[in-house]
Design a protein around this motif. Structure first.
Motif, PDB file in Angstrom:
ATOM      1  N   ARG A 147      32.661 -11.060  22.626  1.00 33.99           N
ATOM      2  CA  ARG A 147      32.187 -11.674  21.378  1.00 33.99           C
ATOM      3  C   ARG A 147      31.356 -10.709  20.547  1.00 33.99           C
ATOM      4  NH1 ARG A 147      28.793 -15.386  21.148  1.00 33.99           N
ATOM      5  NH2 ARG A 147      27.883 -15.409  23.248  1.00 33.99           N
ATOM      6  N   ASP A 148      30.688  -9.725  21.220  1.00 33.86           N
ATOM      7  CA  ASP A 148      29.805  -8.851  20.442  1.00 33.86           C
ATOM      8  C   ASP A 148      29.793  -7.398  20.901  1.00 33.86           C
ATOM      9  OD1 ASP A 148      28.468  -9.146  22.819  1.00 33.86           O
ATOM     10  OD2 ASP A 148      26.597  -9.870  21.953  1.00 33.86           O
ATOM     11  N   ARG A 149      30.752  -6.993  21.767  1.00 37.56           N
ATOM     12  CA  ARG A 149      30.785  -5.597  22.213  1.00 37.56           C
ATOM     13  C   ARG A 149      32.188  -5.272  22.727  1.00 37.56           C
ATOM     14  NH1 ARG A 149      26.058  -5.957  25.581  1.00 37.56           N
ATOM     15  NH2 ARG A 149      25.862  -7.870  24.353  1.00 37.56           N
ATOM     16  N   PRO A 150      32.555  -3.983  22.699  1.00 40.37           N
ATOM     17  CA  PRO A 150      33.846  -3.592  23.284  1.00 40.37           C
ATOM     18  C   PRO A 150      33.807  -3.697  24.799  1.00 40.37           C
ATOM     19  CG  PRO A 150      32.650  -1.649  22.504  1.00 40.37           C
ATOM     20  CD  PRO A 150      31.865  -2.845  22.050  1.00 40.37           C
ATOM     21  N   VAL A 151      34.877  -4.213  25.377  1.00 37.23           N
ATOM     22  CA  VAL A 151      35.043  -4.298  26.826  1.00 37.23           C
ATOM     23  C   VAL A 151      36.379  -3.664  27.171  1.00 37.23           C
ATOM     24  CG1 VAL A 151      35.201  -5.798  28.844  1.00 37.23           C
ATOM     25  CG2 VAL A 151      33.686  -6.425  26.948  1.00 37.23           C
ATOM     26  N   GLU A 152      36.347  -2.633  28.007  1.00 35.06           N
ATOM     27  CA  GLU A 152      37.561  -1.930  28.408  1.00 35.06           C
ATOM     28  C   GLU A 152      38.028  -2.466  29.768  1.00 35.06           C
ATOM     29  OE1 GLU A 152      36.477   2.143  28.545  1.00 35.06           O
ATOM     30  OE2 GLU A 152      35.976   2.242  26.397  1.00 35.06           O
ATOM     31  N   ILE A 153      39.320  -2.639  29.905  1.00 29.99           N
ATOM     32  CA  ILE A 153      39.911  -3.082  31.175  1.00 29.99           C
ATOM     33  C   ILE A 153      40.739  -1.932  31.728  1.00 29.99           C
ATOM     34  CG2 ILE A 153      41.283  -4.824  32.342  1.00 29.99           C
ATOM     35  CD1 ILE A 153      38.894  -5.998  30.896  1.00 29.99           C
ATOM     36  N   ASP A 154      40.427  -1.496  32.957  1.00 29.40           N
ATOM     37  CA  ASP A 154      41.172  -0.375  33.520  1.00 29.40           C
ATOM     38  C   ASP A 154      42.371  -0.864  34.325  1.00 29.40           C
ATOM     39  OD1 ASP A 154      40.222  -1.112  36.033  1.00 29.40           O
ATOM     40  OD2 ASP A 154      38.689   0.451  36.111  1.00 29.40           O
ATOM     41  N   ALA A 155      43.076   0.071  34.945  1.00 31.47           N
ATOM     42  CA  ALA A 155      44.351  -0.249  35.599  1.00 31.47           C
ATOM     43  C   ALA A 155      44.208  -1.237  36.746  1.00 31.47           C
ATOM     44  CB  ALA A 155      45.007   1.034  36.105  1.00 31.47           C
ATOM     45  N   ASP A 156      43.044  -1.258  37.433  1.00 31.09           N
ATOM     46  CA  ASP A 156      42.885  -2.200  38.551  1.00 31.09           C
ATOM     47  C   ASP A 156      42.255  -3.521  38.124  1.00 31.09           C
ATOM     48  OD1 ASP A 156      40.177  -1.708  38.235  1.00 31.09           O
ATOM     49  OD2 ASP A 156      39.865  -0.842  40.220  1.00 31.09           O
ATOM     50  N   GLY A 157      42.090  -3.708  36.800  1.00 28.41           N
ATOM     51  CA  GLY A 157      41.576  -4.968  36.283  1.00 28.41           C
ATOM     52  C   GLY A 157      40.069  -5.024  36.102  1.00 28.41           C
ATOM     53  N   PHE A 165      19.838 -11.081  27.988  1.00 28.30           N
ATOM     54  CA  PHE A 165      21.254 -10.768  28.207  1.00 28.30           C
ATOM     55  C   PHE A 165      21.714 -11.270  29.572  1.00 28.30           C
ATOM     56  CE2 PHE A 165      24.409  -7.937  30.128  1.00 28.30           C
ATOM     57  CZ  PHE A 165      25.446  -8.023  29.218  1.00 28.30           C
ATOM     58  N   TYR A 166      20.955 -10.958  30.614  1.00 28.01           N
ATOM     59  CA  TYR A 166      21.404 -11.321  31.963  1.00 28.01           C
ATOM     60  C   TYR A 166      21.287 -12.818  32.241  1.00 28.01           C
ATOM     61  CZ  TYR A 166      22.277  -6.533  33.268  1.00 28.01           C
ATOM     62  OH  TYR A 166      22.813  -5.274  33.324  1.00 28.01           O
ATOM     63  N   THR A 167      20.312 -13.471  31.671  1.00 26.89           N
ATOM     64  CA  THR A 167      20.153 -14.898  31.941  1.00 26.89           C
ATOM     65  C   THR A 167      21.032 -15.765  31.037  1.00 26.89           C
ATOM     66  OG1 THR A 167      18.189 -14.951  30.496  1.00 26.89           O
ATOM     67  CG2 THR A 167      17.826 -14.668  32.868  1.00 26.89           C
ATOM     68  N   SER A 168      21.160 -15.414  29.774  1.00 24.75           N
ATOM     69  CA  SER A 168      21.920 -16.276  28.858  1.00 24.75           C
ATOM     70  C   SER A 168      23.397 -15.922  28.794  1.00 24.75           C
ATOM     71  CB  SER A 168      21.314 -16.221  27.446  1.00 24.75           C
ATOM     72  OG  SER A 168      21.447 -14.921  26.893  1.00 24.75           O
ATOM     73  N   ARG A 169      23.730 -14.646  29.007  1.00 26.66           N
ATOM     74  CA  ARG A 169      25.132 -14.239  28.894  1.00 26.66           C
ATOM     75  C   ARG A 169      25.836 -14.194  30.255  1.00 26.66           C
ATOM     76  NH1 ARG A 169      25.970 -11.431  24.158  1.00 26.66           N
ATOM     77  NH2 ARG A 169      28.176 -11.895  24.536  1.00 26.66           N
ATOM     78  N   LEU A 170      25.088 -13.885  31.324  1.00 25.34           N
ATOM     79  CA  LEU A 170      25.699 -13.726  32.643  1.00 25.34           C
ATOM     80  C   LEU A 170      25.200 -14.736  33.662  1.00 25.34           C
ATOM     81  CD1 LEU A 170      25.746  -9.820  32.902  1.00 25.34           C
ATOM     82  CD2 LEU A 170      27.611 -11.344  32.211  1.00 25.34           C
ATOM     83  N   ASN A 171      24.357 -15.671  33.218  1.00 23.76           N
ATOM     84  CA  ASN A 171      23.956 -16.807  34.049  1.00 23.76           C
ATOM     85  C   ASN A 171      23.105 -16.423  35.259  1.00 23.76           C
ATOM     86  OD1 ASN A 171      23.947 -19.621  34.189  1.00 23.76           O
ATOM     87  ND2 ASN A 171      25.643 -19.684  35.645  1.00 23.76           N
ATOM     88  N   PHE A 172      22.402 -15.280  35.191  1.00 22.80           N
ATOM     89  CA  PHE A 172      21.443 -14.963  36.249  1.00 22.80           C
ATOM     90  C   PHE A 172      20.314 -15.982  36.229  1.00 22.80           C
ATOM     91  CE2 PHE A 172      23.702 -11.102  36.481  1.00 22.80           C
ATOM     92  CZ  PHE A 172      23.227 -10.314  37.523  1.00 22.80           C
ATOM     93  N   ARG A 173      19.760 -16.281  37.410  1.00 21.03           N
ATOM     94  CA  ARG A 173      18.622 -17.193  37.537  1.00 21.03           C
ATOM     95  C   ARG A 173      17.323 -16.387  37.604  1.00 21.03           C
ATOM     96  NH1 ARG A 173      23.186 -20.138  37.092  1.00 21.03           N
ATOM     97  NH2 ARG A 173      23.398 -21.853  38.580  1.00 21.03           N
ATOM     98  N   LEU A 174      16.342 -16.792  36.844  1.00 21.42           N
ATOM     99  CA  LEU A 174      15.002 -16.227  36.983  1.00 21.42           C
ATOM    100  C   LEU A 174      14.383 -16.784  38.260  1.00 21.42           C
ATOM    101  CD1 LEU A 174      12.479 -14.704  35.824  1.00 21.42           C
ATOM    102  CD2 LEU A 174      11.850 -16.893  34.773  1.00 21.42           C
TER     103      LEU A 174
END
Length: 333
Positions: free
Chosen positions: A90-100, A169-178
């Motif tokens: 949604r807001d940055r480039p994400v590259e996918i390599d050959a192994d996914g 970033f880690y808590t709201s975008r990746l669902n890490f728990r404080l």
């Protein structure tokens, strides 16, 4: 989406032979070795990958000092991998390599990736501690270790300049728990698919830096066997042996030629989503004890932790949330 912890740490190193010897001595299993790469396996199926610092297969460095070039986080399924990729695109480039594997940068400037992780949690260990009021071991010795063999990557620790943005970033975008907060210093975060106290600790620094990676061993005895072996093999420790009051972890840090510190750790607290984060004063929360107390070490045996009630505060505001003030409710640690 469920993140299962660090799946791989990828390093670019100046001396591949020396760094390979360090991690072999540390107790990791060398599963691949050639002139370009040393790959180590951990029992949970995570990896440490060492490449020469000028290897074109490496991403560019994001640190000024030696340390990881990339942290790969493991996800529980292809659906989770697709979800995290879509979220971050949604807001940055994400590259996918050959192994996914999906690759991008986080909001602190660290290079991170995501890969499906068929994690094998360490097997059940039968408690062997004989306490004065509860005997767990009759007519037998406790388990003996011939050397340390780390079973999992517990956590990684970084210093970041834009602290509140990194935590968000880690808590709201990746669902890490404080899980816990050191007032004015840093915050402990746990992956949503893991229950050990933390898998990532971030603290405030003027520039981006790598502190350490922690590897879990079964018991304090295994930890001490590893510490003794590393001492005898000539590897240095700046801090030595101790126990954190926050997380309860017993630790032994070693200076790594690959960058930062590499830690043996044991006896972590384990948490569920019912856990309420606490606010700690650093001198009370950091060390419960140290085997070798240096003259400039500041620690306290007296104190308390306050339970956090409400949203994640800005780091600067945690200093004001003193005992009994604001939205923090008093609780003995």
């Amino acid at each position: 989406m469920a993140l299962l912890g660090v799946e791989s740490l990828v390093y670019g190193v100046a001396d591949l032979d020396q760094c390979t010897r360090f991690y072999e001595d540390f107790g990791l299993e060398l599963v691949q070795r050639d002139e370009h790469v040393s790959r180590f396996g951990v029992a949970e199926r995570s990896s440490v990958i060492l490449r020469r610092h000028d290897d074109p297969a490496l991403p560019p460095p994001f640190l000024a000092e030696p340390g990881p070039r990339e942290i790969i986080w493991g996800v529980d399924s292809q659906e989770s991998l697709d979800a995290v990729t879509a979220e971050l695109r949604r807001d940055r480039p994400v590259e996918i390599d050959a192994d996914g594997t999906a690759h991008c940068c986080d909001d602190a400037g660290m290079r991170i990736g995501f890969r499906k992780f068929l994690r094998q949690p360490p097997g059940t260990h039968t408690p062997q501690e004989n306490n004065l009021g509860a005997v767990a071991r009759w007519d037998r010795h406790r388990q003996w270790f011939d050397r340390a063999r780390p079973k999992q990557i517990n956590h990684v620790v970084f210093g970041v300049p834009d602290f509140d943005r990194a935590v968000a970033f880690y808590t709201s975008r990746l669902n890490f728990r404080l899980t816990d907060i050191m007032r004015g210093f840093g915050m402990f975060l746990r992956c949503d698919g893991r229950h050990d106290h933390h898998n990532l600790f971030l603290f405030q620094t003027p520039k981006l830096l790598f502190s350490h990676v922690s590897f879990g061993v079964e018991t304090i005895d295994e930890l001490m066997i590893g510490a003794n072996d590393m001492q005898q093999r000539g590897w240095a420790s700046e801090v030595g042996l101790g126990r954190h009051r926050i997380s309860s972890l017993v630790f032994y840090y070693l200076t790594s030629p690959a960058g930062g510190q590499t830690e043996y750790s044991a006896d972590s607290d384990y948490l569920t989503d019912e856990w309420k984060p606490r606010l700690w004063d650093a001198e009370f929360g950091h060390y419960q004890w140290l085997a070798s107390l240096k003259p400039n070490t500041r620690m306290s045996r007296q104190g308390a932790a306050d339970f956090l009630d409400g949203p994640i505060p800005k780091l600067a505001d945690t200093v004001r949330l003193a005992s009994g003030a604001g939205s923090a409710a008093r609780g003995r640690s």
